[in-house]
Every structure is written in C-alpha cells, then in structure tokens.
Design an enzyme around this catalytic site. Structure first.
Site, PDB file in Angstrom:
ATOM      1  N   HIS A 155      56.415 -37.094   3.206  1.00  0.00           N
ATOM      2  CA  HIS A 155      55.851 -36.796   2.059  1.00  0.00           C
ATOM      3  C   HIS A 155      56.079 -35.292   1.734  1.00  0.00           C
ATOM      4  O   HIS A 155      56.628 -34.611   2.571  1.00  0.00           O
ATOM      5  CB  HIS A 155      54.519 -36.869   2.192  1.00  0.00           C
ATOM      6  CG  HIS A 155      54.039 -38.587   1.854  1.00  0.00           C
ATOM      7  ND1 HIS A 155      53.916 -39.457   3.004  1.00  0.00           N
ATOM      8  CD2 HIS A 155      53.467 -38.962   0.992  1.00  0.00           C
ATOM      9  CE1 HIS A 155      53.434 -40.416   2.690  1.00  0.00           C
ATOM     10  NE2 HIS A 155      53.163 -40.350   1.220  1.00  0.00           N
ATOM     11  N   LYS A 159      51.140 -32.117   1.112  1.00  0.00           N
ATOM     12  CA  LYS A 159      50.299 -33.122   1.641  1.00  0.00           C
ATOM     13  C   LYS A 159      49.393 -32.693   2.671  1.00  0.00           C
ATOM     14  O   LYS A 159      49.783 -32.013   3.700  1.00  0.00           O
ATOM     15  CB  LYS A 159      51.167 -34.487   2.001  1.00  0.00           C
ATOM     16  CG  LYS A 159      50.086 -35.637   2.221  1.00  0.00           C
ATOM     17  CD  LYS A 159      50.896 -36.832   2.272  1.00  0.00           C
ATOM     18  CE  LYS A 159      49.903 -37.979   2.784  1.00  0.00           C
ATOM     19  NZ  LYS A 159      48.911 -38.591   1.726  1.00  0.00           N
TER      20      LYS A 159
HETATM   21  P1  NAP Z   1      45.987 -32.970  -5.661  1.00  0.00           P
HETATM   22  O1  NAP Z   1      47.379 -32.554  -6.527  1.00  0.00           O
HETATM   23  O2  NAP Z   1      45.557 -31.855  -4.966  1.00  0.00           O
HETATM   24  O3  NAP Z   1      44.893 -33.158  -6.771  1.00  0.00           O
HETATM   25  C1  NAP Z   1      43.502 -33.388  -6.344  1.00  0.00           C
HETATM   26  C2  NAP Z   1      42.891 -32.820  -7.518  1.00  0.00           C
HETATM   27  O4  NAP Z   1      41.308 -32.886  -7.228  1.00  0.00           O
HETATM   28  C3  NAP Z   1      42.925 -31.194  -7.287  1.00  0.00           C
HETATM   29  O5  NAP Z   1      43.109 -30.914  -8.668  1.00  0.00           O
HETATM   30  C4  NAP Z   1      41.584 -30.665  -6.933  1.00  0.00           C
HETATM   31  O6  NAP Z   1      41.276 -29.382  -7.351  1.00  0.00           O
HETATM   32  C5  NAP Z   1      40.765 -31.719  -7.286  1.00  0.00           C
HETATM   33  N1  NAP Z   1      39.317 -31.698  -6.729  1.00  0.00           N
HETATM   34  C6  NAP Z   1      39.014 -31.289  -5.475  1.00  0.00           C
HETATM   35  N2  NAP Z   1      37.697 -31.360  -5.283  1.00  0.00           N
HETATM   36  C7  NAP Z   1      37.250 -31.792  -6.588  1.00  0.00           C
HETATM   37  C8  NAP Z   1      35.735 -32.142  -6.983  1.00  0.00           C
HETATM   38  N3  NAP Z   1      34.599 -31.957  -6.299  1.00  0.00           N
HETATM   39  N4  NAP Z   1      35.525 -32.638  -8.334  1.00  0.00           N
HETATM   40  C9  NAP Z   1      36.781 -32.792  -8.975  1.00  0.00           C
HETATM   41  N5  NAP Z   1      37.951 -32.562  -8.604  1.00  0.00           N
HETATM   42  C10 NAP Z   1      38.277 -32.097  -7.296  1.00  0.00           C
HETATM   43  O7  NAP Z   1      46.259 -34.205  -4.873  1.00  0.00           O
HETATM   44  P2  NAP Z   1      47.191 -35.284  -5.255  1.00  0.00           P
HETATM   45  O8  NAP Z   1      48.556 -35.351  -4.770  1.00  0.00           O
HETATM   46  O9  NAP Z   1      46.755 -35.708  -6.681  1.00  0.00           O
HETATM   47  O10 NAP Z   1      46.398 -36.625  -4.213  1.00  0.00           O
HETATM   48  C11 NAP Z   1      45.125 -36.730  -4.373  1.00  0.00           C
HETATM   49  C12 NAP Z   1      44.708 -37.616  -3.158  1.00  0.00           C
HETATM   50  O11 NAP Z   1      45.182 -39.029  -3.566  1.00  0.00           O
HETATM   51  C13 NAP Z   1      45.161 -37.346  -1.656  1.00  0.00           C
HETATM   52  O12 NAP Z   1      44.090 -37.848  -0.849  1.00  0.00           O
HETATM   53  C14 NAP Z   1      46.345 -38.137  -1.766  1.00  0.00           C
HETATM   54  O13 NAP Z   1      46.889 -38.299  -0.555  1.00  0.00           O
HETATM   55  C15 NAP Z   1      45.934 -39.447  -2.527  1.00  0.00           C
HETATM   56  N6  NAP Z   1      46.940 -40.108  -3.033  1.00  0.00           N
HETATM   57  C16 NAP Z   1      46.851 -41.750  -3.099  1.00  0.00           C
HETATM   58  C17 NAP Z   1      47.731 -42.418  -3.679  1.00  0.00           C
HETATM   59  C18 NAP Z   1      47.320 -43.696  -3.695  1.00  0.00           C
HETATM   60  O14 NAP Z   1      48.220 -44.605  -4.247  1.00  0.00           O
HETATM   61  N7  NAP Z   1      46.153 -44.274  -3.395  1.00  0.00           N
HETATM   62  C19 NAP Z   1      48.878 -41.858  -3.980  1.00  0.00           C
HETATM   63  C20 NAP Z   1      49.056 -40.622  -4.107  1.00  0.00           C
HETATM   64  C21 NAP Z   1      48.280 -39.693  -3.556  1.00  0.00           C
HETATM   65  P3  NAP Z   1      41.771 -28.092  -6.192  1.00  0.00           P
HETATM   66  O15 NAP Z   1      43.193 -27.989  -6.266  1.00  0.00           O
HETATM   67  O16 NAP Z   1      41.012 -27.053  -7.016  1.00  0.00           O
HETATM   68  O17 NAP Z   1      41.227 -28.297  -5.006  1.00  0.00           O
END
Ligand code: NAP
Length: 266
Positions: A155, A159
């Site tokens: 990844h 991550k």
């Molecule tokens: P990311 O770019 O860090 O996005 C997460 C967002 O959520 C950030 O903007 C963060 O803000 C925000 N956030 C944190 N706390 C919050 C709250 N209390 N209320 C509202 N927003 C909040 O991460 P990502 O790559 O999108 O991934 C997010 C999650 O999804 C991870 O756990 C990842 O492993 C997972 N994921 C899952 C899949 C799937 O298919 N299931 C696919 C890809 C990723 P800040 O940056 O200010 O903290």
C-alpha cells in the site's frame, strides 16, 4: 431516492465516493463531514470533489449532516467510525463502513452496535477482491494443509494500519477453508533466528511505499510448485463503485452487520 451523508468527505476515499454518489441518478447527497479543524469545513462537498456546487456544506457535526440521510457512508478512522456508529444507532440510520485498522475490542463494539441498525462493513469494497476472498477459501480447502499459505500486501506510504484489513480478511478466508482458527495461526512478519516455518501458519507481510493504491497476493506453496492469486487496485474507483452498490442495497434492510458478500450475493 436514497439520501446519503458522507463522512471523511475530503479524504482520499471520500472524494471518489462523493464523485460516484453524485453521478447516481437514484442517490442524493444530503450531508458531508470532515474532522474538526479540517480545511475543507465550510466548503461545498461538490466543489471539493470537483463536481461543481451541490449545495451541501461540509461540517464537523454528523448529527446535523445526517439529519435527512437514510445512509451514512464512513471511510475515516476506527475511533471516528465508532463514534459515528453510536450516532447511527441512536438516530436509526443505516451505515456503509469501509474504515480498517480496528482492534479486536473496537471490532467487537462495532458488532454490538450494528445489532441495532443496518450496516455493511467491509475492509475492501472492490468486486474483484470480494471474489478473491471466496476463491482463497475454496483453494485453501482444495489444496489442504500440505500447502504453505503466505499473504503479501502493498500500500501507499500514508496508510496507517498494517497489515491491511483486506490481507487479514484473506487470511481469515484461507483459515476458514482449512478449518483453522485464524487468530491462532496468523504469523505477522518474521525477523531474527526464528527457526523453521511451522506447519500450521498463515504468514502475512506488509510493504509500504509511494502512492500504491493496494495490492494483495495469496501464495500457496507446495512441493515443486507455487500457486499465486493476485489483485491489484490501480485507482480508488473500484472501491467507490462498490460503495454505491452497498448504499443501494443496505438502506431498506433489517438491522445487522452485513458484508460485501451479501451485497454482491456471492
Ligand atoms: P484519508 O485520506 O486519511 O481520509 C480519511 C478522512 O477522514 C480524512 O480527511 C480525515 O480527516 C477524516 N476524518 C477523521 N476523523 C473524522 C471525523 N471524526 N469526522 C469526519 N471526518 C473525519 O484516508 P483514506 O485513504 O480515504 O482511507 C480511509 C479509511 O478507509 C482507512 O481506514 C482505509 O484503510 C480505508 N479504506 C477502505 C477501503 C475499502 O474498500 N473498504 C478502500 C480504501 C481505504 P483528517 O485528515 O483531518 O484526519
């Protein structure tokens, strides 16, 4: 029309989810949140995701953002997701959760909460990976314990959790196929003079670097041969398209925890 609120709206996944939800004729985005203090707060969710204004301002208050929503889509962090699930329970909303990296205790708490509202919870929303879960279980049961199973995942360097939720689910699928308990057979990393590989092990290794979206390989090592099953995500659209399917599927279901296996009827 299914009404949706998106948390983590300006995140890597949130932006692609907003894009595909916005394109769906039968879905209406009614709310969007970001973490308190995030620079996207106050901006229009459509503008932030490059769609043009949709009249939904990003807020840090999910109860306000989800007041009119049927479904909350959550790709944030384990602590934020648990808090949001408490709200979904008390407000009677459905959820689609893609967040990964939960501890066993956090996962138990989520299982408990989701007894009270309809929830799709999946570490990987892509169709290809969910088919891979099924094939991994089948291959493990056909090949049996004569074959050594190792899982390698790669990844991007940002991550937070390792191994990926998808690698853990692949390990669970292999263990299910063999009739093993994954918790007692998973072997995370190897370092130092640790001796020979045990017979009853499922190895998991993580690689991190650059902007790699997500790659998973399950290896079945036999004597004189090796069978490999690989999935490579080249962008995040496959996950976001899975989210749209999950939203359409969950909004009228009974309370309980569902997976993409249910959504895709695999
Ligand atoms: P990311 O770019 O860090 O996005 C997460 C967002 O959520 C950030 O903007 C963060 O803000 C925000 N956030 C944190 N706390 C919050 C709250 N209390 N209320 C509202 N927003 C909040 O991460 P990502 O790559 O999108 O991934 C997010 C999650 O999804 C991870 O756990 C990842 O492993 C997972 N994921 C899952 C899949 C799937 O298919 N299931 C696919 C890809 C990723 P800040 O940056 O200010 O903290």
């Amino acid at each position: 029309m299914v009404k949706v609120a998106v948390t983590g709206a300006a995140g890597r996944m949130g932006l692609r989810i907003l894009h595909f939800l916005n394109q769906a004729q039968d879905i209406n985005i009614v709310g969007a949140t970001e973490a308190p203090g995030h620079s996207a707060i106050g901006s229009d969710a459509g503008t932030v995701s490059g769609e043009g204004e949709i009249g939904v301002a990003i807020t840090s208050d999910l109860s306000q953002a989800s007041a009119d929503a049927d479904v909350i889509v959550d790709f944030t962090s384990p602590s934020a997701t648990l808090k949001n699930a408490e709200l979904a329970k008390s407000a009677g909303k459905s959820m689609v959760i893609g967040t990964t990296g939960f501890t066993d205790e956090e996962r138990d708490r989520l299982n408990e909460l989701a007894e009270s509202f309809p929830c799709v919870f999946a570490p990987n929303m892509s169709i290809g990976v969910n088919v891979m879960f099924e094939i991994t279980k089948k291959l493990a049961s056909i090949l049996g314990d004569e074959y050594d199973i190792e899982i390698v995942e790669a990844h991007h360097k940002l991550k937070a959790d390792s191994p990926s939720g998808t690698a853990l689910r692949l390990g669970e699928a292999a263990a299910e196929g063999l009739g093993w308990d994954f918790q007692n057979t998973a072997r995370f990393e190897r370092h130092g003079r640790i001796g020979e590989r045990g017979d009853k092990e499922i190895g998991l290794q993580s690689v991190r670097g650059g902007d790699t979206v997500g790659e998973h390989t399950v290896m079945f090592f036999g004597d004189g041969e090796r069978l490999e099953l690989t999935h490579r995500a080249t962008n995040r659209d496959n996950f976001a398209k899975g989210v749209v399917r999950a939203v359409r599927w969950i909004y009228d279901k009974s309370p309980g925890l569902y997976t993409m296996k249910d959504v895709l009827e695999l």
